[in-house]
Write an enzyme that holds these catalytic residues in place. Structure first.
Site, PDB file in Angstrom:
ATOM      1  N   ASP A 158     -15.124 -35.923  -6.693  1.00 39.22           N
ATOM      2  CA  ASP A 158     -14.779 -34.513  -6.923  1.00 39.22           C
ATOM      3  C   ASP A 158     -15.889 -33.600  -6.398  1.00 39.22           C
ATOM      4  O   ASP A 158     -15.633 -32.577  -5.773  1.00 39.22           O
ATOM      5  CB  ASP A 158     -14.554 -34.277  -8.419  1.00 39.22           C
ATOM      6  CG  ASP A 158     -13.540 -35.259  -8.970  1.00 39.22           C
ATOM      7  OD1 ASP A 158     -12.364 -35.129  -8.641  1.00 39.22           O
ATOM      8  OD2 ASP A 158     -13.939 -36.199  -9.689  1.00 39.22           O
ATOM      9  N   HIS A 186     -12.060 -36.086 -14.612  1.00 39.28           N
ATOM     10  CA  HIS A 186     -11.586 -36.385 -13.251  1.00 39.28           C
ATOM     11  C   HIS A 186     -10.064 -36.207 -13.260  1.00 39.28           C
ATOM     12  O   HIS A 186      -9.299 -37.163 -13.410  1.00 39.28           O
ATOM     13  CB  HIS A 186     -11.957 -37.818 -12.861  1.00 39.28           C
ATOM     14  CG  HIS A 186     -11.295 -38.254 -11.582  1.00 39.28           C
ATOM     15  ND1 HIS A 186     -11.568 -37.678 -10.365  1.00 39.28           N
ATOM     16  CD2 HIS A 186     -10.347 -39.195 -11.341  1.00 39.28           C
ATOM     17  CE1 HIS A 186     -10.825 -38.254  -9.433  1.00 39.28           C
ATOM     18  NE2 HIS A 186     -10.067 -39.163 -10.000  1.00 39.28           N
TER      19      HIS A 186
HETATM   20  P1  NAX Z   1      -5.184 -50.566  -6.361  1.00 40.66           P
HETATM   21  O1  NAX Z   1      -3.919 -50.563  -7.148  1.00 40.66           O
HETATM   22  O2  NAX Z   1      -5.126 -50.698  -4.875  1.00 40.66           O
HETATM   23  O3  NAX Z   1      -6.154 -51.709  -6.902  1.00 40.66           O
HETATM   24  C1  NAX Z   1      -6.339 -51.954  -8.247  1.00 40.66           C
HETATM   25  C2  NAX Z   1      -6.669 -53.430  -8.379  1.00 40.66           C
HETATM   26  O4  NAX Z   1      -7.012 -53.665  -9.749  1.00 40.66           O
HETATM   27  C3  NAX Z   1      -5.505 -54.359  -8.023  1.00 40.66           C
HETATM   28  O5  NAX Z   1      -5.942 -55.336  -7.085  1.00 40.66           O
HETATM   29  C4  NAX Z   1      -5.154 -54.995  -9.372  1.00 40.66           C
HETATM   30  O6  NAX Z   1      -4.672 -56.330  -9.250  1.00 40.66           O
HETATM   31  C5  NAX Z   1      -6.501 -54.938 -10.067  1.00 40.66           C
HETATM   32  N1  NAX Z   1      -6.435 -55.102 -11.526  1.00 40.66           N
HETATM   33  C6  NAX Z   1      -5.485 -54.644 -12.384  1.00 40.66           C
HETATM   34  N2  NAX Z   1      -5.762 -55.071 -13.633  1.00 40.66           N
HETATM   35  C7  NAX Z   1      -6.913 -55.782 -13.558  1.00 40.66           C
HETATM   36  C8  NAX Z   1      -7.686 -56.492 -14.498  1.00 40.66           C
HETATM   37  N3  NAX Z   1      -7.328 -56.551 -15.790  1.00 40.66           N
HETATM   38  N4  NAX Z   1      -8.796 -57.113 -14.065  1.00 40.66           N
HETATM   39  C9  NAX Z   1      -9.161 -57.091 -12.785  1.00 40.66           C
HETATM   40  N5  NAX Z   1      -8.458 -56.452 -11.819  1.00 40.66           N
HETATM   41  C10 NAX Z   1      -7.345 -55.808 -12.213  1.00 40.66           C
HETATM   42  O7  NAX Z   1      -5.951 -49.213  -6.788  1.00 40.66           O
HETATM   43  P2  NAX Z   1      -7.134 -48.457  -6.046  1.00 40.66           P
HETATM   44  O8  NAX Z   1      -6.575 -47.489  -5.073  1.00 40.66           O
HETATM   45  O9  NAX Z   1      -8.132 -49.432  -5.580  1.00 40.66           O
HETATM   46  O10 NAX Z   1      -7.709 -47.580  -7.284  1.00 40.66           O
HETATM   47  C11 NAX Z   1      -8.343 -48.212  -8.379  1.00 40.66           C
HETATM   48  C12 NAX Z   1      -8.512 -47.236  -9.533  1.00 40.66           C
HETATM   49  O11 NAX Z   1      -9.404 -46.181  -9.168  1.00 40.66           O
HETATM   50  C13 NAX Z   1      -7.227 -46.537  -9.961  1.00 40.66           C
HETATM   51  O12 NAX Z   1      -7.180 -46.515 -11.392  1.00 40.66           O
HETATM   52  C14 NAX Z   1      -7.407 -45.122  -9.440  1.00 40.66           C
HETATM   53  O13 NAX Z   1      -6.650 -44.198 -10.174  1.00 40.66           O
HETATM   54  C15 NAX Z   1      -8.890 -44.948  -9.641  1.00 40.66           C
HETATM   55  N6  NAX Z   1      -9.551 -43.843  -8.925  1.00 40.66           N
HETATM   56  C16 NAX Z   1     -10.542 -43.168  -9.567  1.00 40.66           C
HETATM   57  C17 NAX Z   1     -11.283 -42.174  -8.955  1.00 40.66           C
HETATM   58  C18 NAX Z   1     -12.370 -41.440  -9.669  1.00 40.66           C
HETATM   59  O14 NAX Z   1     -12.935 -40.500  -9.067  1.00 40.66           O
HETATM   60  N7  NAX Z   1     -12.724 -41.770 -10.908  1.00 40.66           N
HETATM   61  C19 NAX Z   1     -10.977 -41.774  -7.551  1.00 40.66           C
HETATM   62  C20 NAX Z   1     -10.219 -42.790  -6.803  1.00 40.66           C
HETATM   63  C21 NAX Z   1      -9.160 -43.530  -7.573  1.00 40.66           C
HETATM   64  O15 NAX Z   1      -8.006 -42.740  -7.629  1.00 40.66           O
END
Ligand code: NAX
Length: 325
Positions: A158, A186
């Site tokens: 952000d 966020h």
């Molecule tokens: P993806 O859906 O591409 O990847 C998430 C991964 O987490 C998947 O491979 C899934 O299998 C894995 N996963 C789910 N449950 C799990 C568990 N219990 N143990 C281990 N792995 C697990 O998402 P991606 O685009 O990589 O985003 C990841 C997260 O970051 C999302 O929640 C997203 O909303 C968040 N973000 C946060 C941001 C921030 O500024 N705080 C910005 C970017 C992003 O949007």
């Protein structure tokens, strides 16, 4: 030779695919450090992780000593120095925010309990998976062996977005801009705050900006930048999120001379509840994270700050039964 263990959860996901390579090719750690990288994802994602592991090997990173891929959180977290909690369930179309909160709360509760038993008191945790600030609260609640100061949530994306949008407007370099911080959550309630911002060490250019541009264009554009990216790319921000996590980790390891934004839980002088993770203006050294507690906040800014606090308090209330367990 010193060894640093870095754990990334959600390692088969979109952000991790940029993040892993950014960290291993970057310069956060001195050349003399060896790196072990532990990659955790769900069992069904292990074939993908195997491919990621082969690609990491093919980069021949000189400081990389070991790569572990696993669906076992104990193995992934054991003795780790930095844990980047990226793994979370995405929000599906039509899904209520409360349901997402509860689903992800379960993941973070489980990981927190394991982290609590597996790491030392110096381990630093960065929470990225959304809702990041409230997931950090769950983590802090269940990983009580760790000092709360060791847990931060990602707000750097952000802050970077705000800096870049401002630099474009002023036709300046981001290097010229300092003291631009983001308060709160966020989410679309976050408050990117230009009131203390300097351009080439002066506030003059900010003072000359049209207030309507700040209120009606700048603030909403930063707040909704994630949606703007999805609209164009058809997918959520991944490379920019990875870059922000890299910046965040670098600041934790090496400190920063700039004002920074991270979600932390702390008593403060701004009358923000100290039972939520909230992004404040921060000064960060290699040993301390300190809130810049003496800023003058206008009535208009305080309204934004209180709105984003209110949203975080609602999120906390949704998961309050989990916090009691
Ligand atoms: P993806 O859906 O591409 O990847 C998430 C991964 O987490 C998947 O491979 C899934 O299998 C894995 N996963 C789910 N449950 C799990 C568990 N219990 N143990 C281990 N792995 C697990 O998402 P991606 O685009 O990589 O985003 C990841 C997260 O970051 C999302 O929640 C997203 O909303 C968040 N973000 C946060 C941001 C921030 O500024 N705080 C910005 C970017 C992003 O949007």
């Amino acid at each position: 030779m010193k060894k640093t263990i870095i754990t990334i959860t959600g390692a088969a996901g979109n952000i991790a695919y940029s993040l892993i390579f950014r960290i291993l090719s970057g310069n956060i750690f001195p050349d003399t450090h060896k790196i072990q990288i532990n990659l955790l994802d769900l069992a069904e994602a292990l074939p993908i992780l195997k491919g990621v592991k082969y690609e990491i090997e093919d980069c021949a990173f000189p400081n990389l000593e070991n790569i572990t891929i696993t669906d076992n959180p104990e193995l992934a977290f054991m003795d780790s120095n930095y844990i980047l909690l990226v793994g979370a369930k995405p929000r599906f179309k039509g899904m209520q925010r409360a349901d997402l909160l509860l689903d992800n709360a379960n993941i973070f509760q489980k990981h927190a309990k394991i982290i609590n038993e597996c790491v030392g008191k110096d381990t630093k945790i960065v929470v990225v998976g959304n809702p990041a600030n409230t997931n950090a609260l769950i983590l802090q609640n269940f990983a009580h062996n760790l000092p709360a100061e060791n847990i931060t949530s990602l707000m750097k994306l952000d802050q970077n977005r705000a800096k870049s949008i401002l630099a474009n407007k002023l036709d300046k370099s981001v290097k010229d801009i300092s003291q631009l911080v983001v308060w709160g959550n966020h989410s679309v309630t976050q408050f990117p705050d230009l009131n203390h911002t300097l351009v080439s060490d002066s506030h003059d250019l900010i003072s000359s900006l049209d207030k309507n541009w700040i209120n009606d264009i700048f603030i909403p554009r930063v707040q909704k930048r994630g949606a703007e990216i999805i609209e164009h790319r058809g997918k959520s921000s991944a490379a920019s999120a990875a870059s922000a996590i890299y910046d965040h980790l670098s600041i934790l390891v090496n400190g920063s001379i700039e004002w920074e934004s991270m979600g932390i839980i702390r008593e403060n002088n701004y009358n923000i509840c100290d039972e939520i993770f909230f992004s404040f203006p921060l000064k960060i050294s290699t040993s301390n994270i300190d809130i810049i507690n003496d800023l003058d906040i206008s009535e208009n800014s305080m309204k934004y700050i209180k709105d984003t606090e209110k949203e975080l308090l609602v999120e906390r209330d949704i998961i309050k039964d989990i916090l009691k367990n």
